[in-house]
Design a protein around this motif. Structure first.
Motif, PDB file in Angstrom:
ATOM      1  N   ALA A  38      27.518  37.843  39.278  1.00 56.46           N
ATOM      2  CA  ALA A  38      28.454  37.629  40.083  1.00 56.46           C
ATOM      3  C   ALA A  38      29.847  38.230  40.043  1.00 56.46           C
ATOM      4  O   ALA A  38      30.628  38.868  40.944  1.00 56.46           O
ATOM      5  N   VAL A  39      30.411  38.058  38.609  1.00 54.97           N
ATOM      6  CA  VAL A  39      31.666  38.698  38.280  1.00 54.97           C
ATOM      7  C   VAL A  39      31.344  40.244  38.441  1.00 54.97           C
ATOM      8  O   VAL A  39      32.360  40.775  39.055  1.00 54.97           O
ATOM      9  N   THR A  44      33.221  44.821  41.334  1.00 50.69           N
ATOM     10  CA  THR A  44      32.818  46.084  42.230  1.00 50.69           C
ATOM     11  C   THR A  44      33.514  46.283  43.379  1.00 50.69           C
ATOM     12  O   THR A  44      34.123  47.240  43.872  1.00 50.69           O
ATOM     13  N   LYS A  45      33.561  45.188  44.198  1.00 49.05           N
ATOM     14  CA  LYS A  45      34.186  45.001  45.532  1.00 49.05           C
ATOM     15  C   LYS A  45      35.598  45.459  45.355  1.00 49.05           C
ATOM     16  O   LYS A  45      36.273  46.146  46.314  1.00 49.05           O
ATOM     17  N   GLN A  46      36.019  44.718  44.190  1.00 48.96           N
ATOM     18  CA  GLN A  46      37.895  44.934  44.040  1.00 48.96           C
ATOM     19  C   GLN A  46      37.861  46.518  43.893  1.00 48.96           C
ATOM     20  O   GLN A  46      38.812  47.081  44.284  1.00 48.96           O
ATOM     21  N   GLU A  50      40.335  49.187  45.962  1.00 56.15           N
ATOM     22  CA  GLU A  50      41.344  49.929  45.680  1.00 56.15           C
ATOM     23  C   GLU A  50      41.134  51.390  45.584  1.00 56.15           C
ATOM     24  O   GLU A  50      42.046  52.188  45.953  1.00 56.15           O
ATOM     25  N   GLN A  51      39.873  52.058  45.848  1.00 56.78           N
ATOM     26  CA  GLN A  51      39.652  53.456  45.968  1.00 56.78           C
ATOM     27  C   GLN A  51      39.952  53.614  47.523  1.00 56.78           C
ATOM     28  O   GLN A  51      40.298  54.837  47.871  1.00 56.78           O
ATOM     29  N   GLN A  52      40.015  52.757  48.303  1.00 56.32           N
ATOM     30  CA  GLN A  52      40.258  53.234  49.594  1.00 56.32           C
ATOM     31  C   GLN A  52      41.769  53.198  50.182  1.00 56.32           C
ATOM     32  O   GLN A  52      42.377  52.658  49.470  1.00 56.32           O
TER      33      GLN A  52
END
Length: 52
Positions: A38-39, A44-46, A50-52
Motif C-alpha cells: 500500500a505504501v 508510485t501514484k505520488q 509529480e512527473q505530469q
C-alpha cells in the motif's frame, strides 16, 4: 474409525499448537507485506503525479 491411542494425544496437541503458531507468523507477515504494498502504491501514484 477408532479412537486415537492415548500416547498420540500429546503429539497431536503439540502439532496443533505448532500449526497455530505458524499460522500466526504467516498472517503477521502477510499483513506487513500488504502494508508495504500500500505504501509503495501510494509512493508510485505520488511520483506519477509529480512527473505530469
Amino acid at each position: 474409525m477408532t479412537a486415537p491411542t492415548p500416547y498420540l494425544s500429546p503429539i497431536a496437541g503439540a502439532f496443533n499448537a505448532f500449526v497455530a503458531w505458524l499460522n500466526r507468523q504467516l498472517t503477521d507477515r502477510a499483513l506487513l507485506l500488504e502494508a508495504e504494498i500500500a505504501v509503495a502504491n501510494a509512493e508510485t501514484k505520488q511520483l506519477k503525479g509529480e512527473q505530469q
